[in-house]
Design an enzyme around this catalytic site. Structure first.
Site, mmCIF file in Angstrom:
data_model
loop_
_atom_site.group_PDB
_atom_site.id
_atom_site.type_symbol
_atom_site.label_atom_id
_atom_site.label_comp_id
_atom_site.label_asym_id
_atom_site.label_seq_id
_atom_site.Cartn_x
_atom_site.Cartn_y
_atom_site.Cartn_z
ATOM 1 N N LYS A 37 43.637 73.012 36.200
ATOM 2 C CA LYS A 37 44.400 72.292 35.177
ATOM 3 C C LYS A 37 44.367 70.786 35.465
ATOM 4 O O LYS A 37 44.070 70.360 36.588
ATOM 5 C CB LYS A 37 45.838 72.801 35.159
ATOM 6 C CG LYS A 37 46.623 72.529 36.444
ATOM 7 C CD LYS A 37 47.949 73.264 36.454
ATOM 8 C CE LYS A 37 48.749 72.964 37.717
ATOM 9 N NZ LYS A 37 49.977 73.780 37.796
ATOM 10 N N TYR A 264 53.799 38.484 40.733
ATOM 11 C CA TYR A 264 54.992 38.456 39.885
ATOM 12 C C TYR A 264 56.269 38.328 40.715
ATOM 13 O O TYR A 264 56.420 38.969 41.744
ATOM 14 C CB TYR A 264 55.089 39.754 39.069
ATOM 15 C CG TYR A 264 54.169 39.778 37.870
ATOM 16 C CD1 TYR A 264 54.258 38.821 36.867
ATOM 17 C CD2 TYR A 264 53.209 40.780 37.752
ATOM 18 C CE1 TYR A 264 53.412 38.861 35.767
ATOM 19 C CE2 TYR A 264 52.367 40.836 36.651
ATOM 20 C CZ TYR A 264 52.472 39.863 35.656
ATOM 21 O OH TYR A 264 51.646 39.901 34.580
HETATM 22 C C1 LIG Z 1 49.913 74.558 38.953
HETATM 23 C C2 LIG Z 1 50.136 76.026 39.046
HETATM 24 C C3 LIG Z 1 49.597 76.754 40.115
HETATM 25 C C4 LIG Z 1 48.895 76.099 41.281
HETATM 26 O O1 LIG Z 1 49.861 75.729 42.224
HETATM 27 P P1 LIG Z 1 49.448 74.991 43.579
HETATM 28 O O2 LIG Z 1 50.711 74.831 44.309
HETATM 29 O O3 LIG Z 1 48.848 73.687 43.161
HETATM 30 O O4 LIG Z 1 48.458 75.864 44.264
HETATM 31 C C5 LIG Z 1 49.759 78.124 40.096
HETATM 32 N N1 LIG Z 1 50.432 78.743 39.107
HETATM 33 C C6 LIG Z 1 50.975 78.079 38.072
HETATM 34 C C7 LIG Z 1 51.720 78.820 37.022
HETATM 35 C C8 LIG Z 1 50.865 76.690 38.025
HETATM 36 O O5 LIG Z 1 51.433 76.015 37.011
#
Ligand SMILES: *Cc1c(COP(=O)(O)O)cnc(C)c1O
Length: 386
Positions: A37, A264
């Protein structure tokens, strides 16, 4: 490499992703679902997905359906699940692309069933249980209804319940009792699904932290994001390799006297005559402003402070007496093997998670991202003194 037209460069070491995939797979008998993702946490979805599949991942996962369809558009046809959709989504494209979808509500199931009718394809669904974080799964009191509805839709051939999933909210602390509670709730949810007549082939609860610290949570599939990218809970003895190195060319250099205000609001005042170098990236490129006053970068083998406020497009570093010239490259972060700051250092400076930093850097339009192939030795490792 003294070309002042160079832009900041994010190198993604696919050999590290490959090694992490193998290391993490070796921790369990469960299959590994590689979570890609958010453009693979900013590392590049196509390259990461291919690398993870080549090195032992059996499944891919994304949050949104759009992300899953993008994986298919890149010609990757491994098993693929997305888990974050609205109840009125048109799941037709998911079914045509053979994407499994998570269903946390009966409305999701109805939308999936409608798409199955419309496309003539049976949908593969993973029922999503909330096991204690009140986020995206079905609450326990609605779980029975969800399972019975799924069973009805199975009997008429519209869906197949391919999985049951849950997600743990506190697994990064192995001592946290909520993980045990979550596991109990998950087992209960699976048992209830079976009583409704469902036979989910995949049961998945653990993400990176639970994979590394809580073996009893593994079930038969683990969903691994952070660990692929070298981010994991400390103290496990599993040597994950950070995959990104961020470098930037110096834009300009100036020598200034003591008491020169910098940036800044004059956020820094030099305390001695020194040399300042300008780097062409700032918070608009994913460098967190919250790291102001703490951040350092590696210049010719030495850590030098970023001084003053971060601007949107630029930061200033105090390089002391370093004889640095425009175009010369400095290292903002990397695996830490040469003393450069790591993603973890930046996260600590900014009081955030490494995840937030790498997703931001990865989507910065003004940073060039380059992939180093798996197996080939990455550039930064050639420079380690023997
Ligand atoms: C992002 C996500 C993961 C991965 O989790 P990590 O801690 O990055 O391994 C697994 N399951 C879901 C539902 C997620 O949203």
């Amino acid at each position: 490499m003294n070309d002042p037209s160079l832009c900041p460069l994010l190198q993604v070491d696919l050999d590290a992703i490959a090694a992490n995939t193998r290391q993490l797979s070796a921790l369990t008998t469960a299959g590994l679902l590689a979570v890609v993702k958010a453009d693979a946490f900013g590392h590049g979805v196509t390259e990461v997905a291919r690398t993870a599949l080549d090195h032992g991942a059996a499944f891919l996962g994304t949050a949104t359906l759009q992300e899953a369809l993008a994986v298919r558009e890149r010609g990757i046809d491994a098993p693929l699940l997305c888990w974050l959709t609205g109840p009125f989504t048109d799941f037709g494209p998911a079914l045509r692309a053979r994407v499994d979808v998570a269903a946390p509500t009966v409305q999701h199931l109805d939308a999936v069933a409608a798409a199955a009718r419309a496309t003539g394809r049976r949908a593969r669904v993973h029922l999503h249980a909330d096991v204690g974080m009140a986020r995206d799964g079905a609450p326990a009191e609605l779980w029975g209804v969800l399972c019975r509805h799924a069973a009805r839709l199975e009997r008429v051939g519209l869906i197949k319940t391919a999985g049951v999933m849950g997600h743990l909210g506190c697994a990064d602390d192995p001592a946290d009792p909520h993980t045990g509670d979550g596991l109990t709730r998950f087992r209960r949810a699976v048992a209830q699904a079976r009583r409704a007549g469902l036979r989910p082939a995949y049961r998945h609860l653990a993400a990176t932290a639970a994979l590394m610290t809580s073996p009893d949570t593994h079930q038969n599939l683990v969903r691994i994001g952070a660990g692929l990218y070298g981010i994991g809970p400390g103290g496990t003895g599993v040597p994950l390799r950070p995959a990104t190195t961020l470098t930037a060319p110096v834009t300009t250099v100036r020598d200034v006297p003591a008491r020169t205000p910098v940036g800044y609001h004059h956020g820094h005042i030099t305390d001695r005559p020194t040399r300042l170098a300008l780097l062409p990236l700032g918070y608009g490129d994913g460098l967190p402003r919250a790291a102001q006053g703490r951040a350092q970068v590696l210049v010719q083998g030495r850590l030098r402070p970023v001084v003053g406020e971060f601007s949107m497009d630029q930061i200033v570093i105090d390089v002391g007496d370093a004889g640095i010239e425009p175009g010369e490259s400095v290292t903002l972060l990397g695996p830490g093997l040469r003393g450069e700051p790591t993603l973890g250092d930046w996260a600590a400076w900014a009081h955030t998670l490494p995840h937030e930093i790498c997703t931001a850097l990865g989507r910065a339009a003004r940073i060039e991202r380059r992939h180093l192939p798996a197996q080939a030795r990455p550039v930064h490792q050639l420079e380690i003194p023997a």
